[in-house]
Motif scaffolding. Sequence first.
Motif, PDB file in Angstrom:
ATOM      1  N   ALA A  46       0.929  -1.214   0.127  1.00 23.78           N
ATOM      2  CA  ALA A  46       0.089  -0.146  -0.083  1.00 23.78           C
ATOM      3  C   ALA A  46       0.960   1.300   0.091  1.00 23.78           C
ATOM      4  CB  ALA A  46      -0.853   0.034   1.094  1.00 23.78           C
ATOM      5  N   SER A  47       1.927   1.456   0.733  1.00 28.17           N
ATOM      6  CA  SER A  47       2.687   2.333   0.898  1.00 28.17           C
ATOM      7  C   SER A  47       3.481   2.703  -0.517  1.00 28.17           C
ATOM      8  CB  SER A  47       3.899   2.127   1.820  1.00 28.17           C
ATOM      9  OG  SER A  47       3.113   2.041   3.255  1.00 28.17           O
ATOM     10  N   ILE A  48       3.980   1.462  -1.255  1.00 29.36           N
ATOM     11  CA  ILE A  48       4.473   1.701  -2.533  1.00 29.36           C
ATOM     12  C   ILE A  48       3.695   2.150  -3.322  1.00 29.36           C
ATOM     13  CG2 ILE A  48       5.734   0.527  -4.478  1.00 29.36           C
ATOM     14  CD1 ILE A  48       6.969  -1.339  -2.132  1.00 29.36           C
ATOM     15  N   MET A  49       2.407   1.583  -3.438  1.00 27.26           N
ATOM     16  CA  MET A  49       1.494   2.052  -4.689  1.00 27.26           C
ATOM     17  C   MET A  49       1.227   3.509  -4.363  1.00 27.26           C
ATOM     18  SD  MET A  49       1.255  -0.259  -6.555  1.00 27.26           S
ATOM     19  CE  MET A  49      -0.123   0.474  -7.617  1.00 27.26           C
ATOM     20  N   ALA A  50       0.831   3.873  -2.848  1.00 27.12           N
ATOM     21  CA  ALA A  50       0.540   5.472  -2.626  1.00 27.12           C
ATOM     22  C   ALA A  50       1.768   6.214  -3.290  1.00 27.12           C
ATOM     23  CB  ALA A  50       0.598   5.329  -0.893  1.00 27.12           C
ATOM     24  N   PHE A  51       2.988   5.808  -3.053  1.00 27.90           N
ATOM     25  CA  PHE A  51       4.074   6.737  -3.400  1.00 27.90           C
ATOM     26  C   PHE A  51       3.892   6.778  -5.054  1.00 27.90           C
ATOM     27  CE2 PHE A  51       8.477   7.163  -4.717  1.00 27.90           C
ATOM     28  CZ  PHE A  51       8.822   8.490  -4.335  1.00 27.90           C
ATOM     29  N   LEU A  52       3.706   5.644  -5.829  1.00 30.62           N
ATOM     30  CA  LEU A  52       3.508   5.386  -7.142  1.00 30.62           C
ATOM     31  C   LEU A  52       2.623   6.197  -7.684  1.00 30.62           C
ATOM     32  CD1 LEU A  52       4.356   1.795  -7.970  1.00 30.62           C
ATOM     33  CD2 LEU A  52       6.051   3.533  -8.495  1.00 30.62           C
ATOM     34  N   LEU A  53       1.426   6.331  -7.064  1.00 31.85           N
ATOM     35  CA  LEU A  53       0.487   7.079  -7.348  1.00 31.85           C
ATOM     36  C   LEU A  53       0.648   8.688  -7.321  1.00 31.85           C
ATOM     37  CD1 LEU A  53      -2.541   5.142  -6.087  1.00 31.85           C
ATOM     38  CD2 LEU A  53      -2.290   5.604  -8.178  1.00 31.85           C
ATOM     39  N   SER A  54       1.405   9.030  -6.398  1.00 28.79           N
ATOM     40  CA  SER A  54       1.770  10.405  -6.070  1.00 28.79           C
ATOM     41  C   SER A  54       2.793  11.149  -6.999  1.00 28.79           C
ATOM     42  CB  SER A  54       2.298  10.415  -4.630  1.00 28.79           C
ATOM     43  OG  SER A  54       3.634   9.875  -4.525  1.00 28.79           O
ATOM     44  N   ILE A  55       3.167  10.036  -7.763  1.00 34.20           N
ATOM     45  CA  ILE A  55       4.325  10.661  -8.683  1.00 34.20           C
ATOM     46  C   ILE A  55       3.915  10.459 -10.390  1.00 34.20           C
ATOM     47  CG2 ILE A  55       6.319  10.227  -7.266  1.00 34.20           C
ATOM     48  CD1 ILE A  55       6.995   7.831  -8.824  1.00 34.20           C
ATOM     49  N   GLN A  56       2.628   9.776 -10.294  1.00 32.13           N
ATOM     50  CA  GLN A  56       2.012   9.578 -11.730  1.00 32.13           C
ATOM     51  C   GLN A  56       2.130  10.902 -12.834  1.00 32.13           C
ATOM     52  OE1 GLN A  56       1.701   6.428 -13.123  1.00 32.13           O
ATOM     53  NE2 GLN A  56       2.625   6.135 -11.177  1.00 32.13           N
ATOM     54  N   GLN A  57       1.834  11.880 -12.044  1.00 30.94           N
ATOM     55  CA  GLN A  57       1.475  13.157 -12.970  1.00 30.94           C
ATOM     56  C   GLN A  57       2.840  13.726 -13.225  1.00 30.94           C
ATOM     57  OE1 GLN A  57      -1.297  13.898 -14.106  1.00 30.94           O
ATOM     58  NE2 GLN A  57      -2.227  12.454 -13.135  1.00 30.94           N
ATOM     59  N   LEU A  58       4.003  13.026 -12.540  1.00 30.46           N
ATOM     60  CA  LEU A  58       5.130  13.918 -12.749  1.00 30.46           C
ATOM     61  C   LEU A  58       6.097  12.726 -13.630  1.00 30.46           C
ATOM     62  CD1 LEU A  58       5.951  14.773  -8.779  1.00 30.46           C
ATOM     63  CD2 LEU A  58       5.231  16.314 -11.028  1.00 30.46           C
ATOM     64  N   LEU A  59       5.722  11.681 -13.749  1.00 31.66           N
ATOM     65  CA  LEU A  59       6.679  10.685 -14.668  1.00 31.66           C
ATOM     66  C   LEU A  59       6.707  11.085 -15.896  1.00 31.66           C
ATOM     67  CD1 LEU A  59       5.343   7.267 -13.439  1.00 31.66           C
ATOM     68  CD2 LEU A  59       7.630   8.603 -12.629  1.00 31.66           C
ATOM     69  N   ARG A  60       7.986  10.959 -16.658  1.00 31.87           N
ATOM     70  CA  ARG A  60       8.174  11.472 -18.124  1.00 31.87           C
ATOM     71  C   ARG A  60       7.716  10.412 -19.032  1.00 31.87           C
ATOM     72  NH1 ARG A  60      13.452  11.362 -19.330  1.00 31.87           N
ATOM     73  NH2 ARG A  60      13.187  12.600 -21.004  1.00 31.87           N
ATOM     74  N   SER A  61       7.703   8.992 -18.455  1.00 33.85           N
ATOM     75  CA  SER A  61       7.384   8.063 -19.347  1.00 33.85           C
ATOM     76  C   SER A  61       5.934   7.783 -19.586  1.00 33.85           C
ATOM     77  CB  SER A  61       7.785   6.608 -18.797  1.00 33.85           C
ATOM     78  OG  SER A  61       7.348   5.707 -19.540  1.00 33.85           O
ATOM     79  N   PRO A  62       5.511   7.946 -20.928  1.00 33.35           N
ATOM     80  CA  PRO A  62       4.294   7.469 -20.918  1.00 33.35           C
ATOM     81  C   PRO A  62       3.528   6.215 -20.944  1.00 33.35           C
ATOM     82  CG  PRO A  62       5.293   7.400 -23.218  1.00 33.35           C
ATOM     83  CD  PRO A  62       6.478   7.796 -22.130  1.00 33.35           C
ATOM     84  N   PHE A  63       4.346   5.294 -20.518  1.00 33.60           N
ATOM     85  CA  PHE A  63       3.917   3.950 -20.319  1.00 33.60           C
ATOM     86  C   PHE A  63       4.391   3.714 -18.914  1.00 33.60           C
ATOM     87  CE2 PHE A  63       5.044  -0.789 -20.240  1.00 33.60           C
ATOM     88  CZ  PHE A  63       3.639  -1.312 -20.396  1.00 33.60           C
ATOM     89  N   ARG A  64       3.706   3.098 -18.007  1.00 33.72           N
ATOM     90  CA  ARG A  64       4.180   2.417 -16.738  1.00 33.72           C
ATOM     91  C   ARG A  64       3.261   1.042 -16.569  1.00 33.72           C
ATOM     92  NH1 ARG A  64       2.085   7.866 -15.042  1.00 33.72           N
ATOM     93  NH2 ARG A  64       3.789   8.742 -16.775  1.00 33.72           N
ATOM     94  N   ALA A  65       4.160   0.362 -15.554  1.00 30.11           N
ATOM     95  CA  ALA A  65       3.527  -1.089 -15.380  1.00 30.11           C
ATOM     96  C   ALA A  65       3.842  -1.452 -14.076  1.00 30.11           C
ATOM     97  CB  ALA A  65       3.868  -2.001 -16.368  1.00 30.11           C
ATOM     98  N   VAL A  66       3.011  -2.241 -13.194  1.00 33.88           N
ATOM     99  CA  VAL A  66       3.098  -2.750 -12.153  1.00 33.88           C
ATOM    100  C   VAL A  66       2.293  -4.003 -12.037  1.00 33.88           C
ATOM    101  CG1 VAL A  66       2.615  -2.385  -9.392  1.00 33.88           C
ATOM    102  CG2 VAL A  66       2.962  -0.405 -10.926  1.00 33.88           C
TER     103      VAL A  66
END
Length: 643
Positions: A562-582
């Motif tokens: 949950a902590s990692i996913m919360a962190f990943l969600l918090s940076i989604q709008q900042l990521l340069r890559s148009p593609f991401r996967a988990v």
Amino acid sequence: MPESTVKEPGTKSIWLKEIILENFMSYEYARIPLKKGLNLISGPNGAGKSSILLAISVALGQIYTERSKRLRDLIRRGEEIARITLVFDNEETNGRRPISFSDADTFMLSRYLRNDGNYWWEADYKQISYEEVARLFKGFGLDPNNMLIIMHQNTMERFCMTSPQEKLKLLEEAVGFSSYREKVIEAKNRLESIISEDESISELLGRAKESLGYWKEMHEKYLQREELEERRKWLKREAIWARVIKQEAALKSLEERLNVKKYALESNLAEFEETKDKIKTWRGKLDSWKINSKEAFYELLHLEKEAARLDSRIEHQNELEQIFSDLQEKKEVEEVRKRLKESLRRREELKEKINRIQSELGAFERSLESNMEAYISYRVKEEVLRFKRDMLEADIKAIKAEIEKVNQKLADLTPQLKKAGERIETERKQSEIENEMSLVGAKIEALGEIPEETEEIFSNYSKLFAELKEKSAIVAANKREGLRELEERKKIWRKAMTDLLDSINSSFQQILACVGASGLARLVDTEDGDIENAGLELFVGFRGSPPVLFDYYTQSGGEKTASIMAFLLSIQQLLRSPFRAVDEFDLHMDPRNREEIYKMMISSMKESECLLITPGQLTVTDPSVHVIVVQKVYGKSSVREVK
């Protein structure tokens, strides 16, 4: 989820439309279509879900996967070759294609794997290198090695165990902030280079100063030697002129003496002729007197004449005695004295005879006495003058001989006068000059050996020292500028990272609140100013507990996910890559948190392309979610879209 306040760096965008798998792991042949937004891959464990994400990573050239597993082990059992093909949308947008070197509306990247260990890429059916693949997707910010962009199965556990420094670098690369760190490192490397140069120059400057000191001392000795050599040359010239002046003085003295002797000789000759005339006159008178004096008078005259000659001889002998005494000629003096004694004895005998004859002549003799005495005196004078003439002529001859010797010495000195140069007037003796020459020579010897090229070497070291000092000043200025630039870039980096984390924390805390938790992300180890030691630490707290450091051991499995996913969600709008996967984004989560995270993933992936993999069942109510189900039957995996 709130909008980010950190401006995303401008990047090109690309969309992965489809994945084609041929003889890859459990897939014989499969086409997996993807859409923009959230792509949810679901299916039971072992069905082949994770293989899809692994295929994407292998096609993009992920290093970790290649290191952890041999690529030929990914080929379907019994097959010789496998191929992974990624199909990208390459349609023009505003007159430009995402992949500019391709003219097609779709761009196909294929990775071939052979059992013999031969692997290669093809882009639109043309072979390309790994470097070209890496360079192509770096431009899109798509880095398959960054776990914040592609998080494989079990990668969450690796993320928990990564150091704060690694976490921060992953974040910087994912959001496109690596350039800030690169600029700081570039400035640091440049400063270290300048410092190294400064140390090298300082070392060179120290050695040059030491060498310059040695050659300066040597140069002073060189100048001192030059001065002494000039003095020695002067003394040599002075010595030559001193000898010339000495001979000239001797010549002048001899010439003066010669003139005196010549004058004396001339006077002697004149007086001698005059005396001869007087004798002739008195002789005539005596001849007439002889007629009358008869034999007695003649005899007396004869005795008188003999006495006169004897007196002249005695006088001459006296003079000779005086001369020889002056000359300290002992033998000659004794001989002269012997003859003088004999002459004196003879003169006494003559006197007795004269007195006897005079007594006999009487008055006649007395009348002629005065005339006879005059005659005799002139005859004596004649002899004395003759003797003096001989002496003067001998002296003149001797003086002329001395003059000839002096002239010869001057002639011998003529060649040296050409070297002696302009005349030097000196009153010093030759011995004084030679003593000083010896002293100067001793001083030159005391200076020791001095290289002839000393002046040139000293000049070169002086120039080198001046150049090094100037360069040292320039390097010092560059060092100050480098320090200023480094500090300025560090400030920029800190400001960028602070703003970034402020934006992330705003979202991170809101997302954690949705799953009943709290927390924050913060920079650590930045006090010393070395960004190499700077890191990122996450703090989380669940069920009302205060946030504690996030790591592999503190939180439970569900809390970590949950902590990692919360962190990943918090940076989604900042990521340069148009593609991401988990992969397995909901591992160990309780149902409530799983649903909350899933909903937030849907809302945050409207403008990007995301691939979520889960073995569990999710309630899909949003039509924008693209669902793919993976199944495995008789050892073959297959995929099915859920419409």
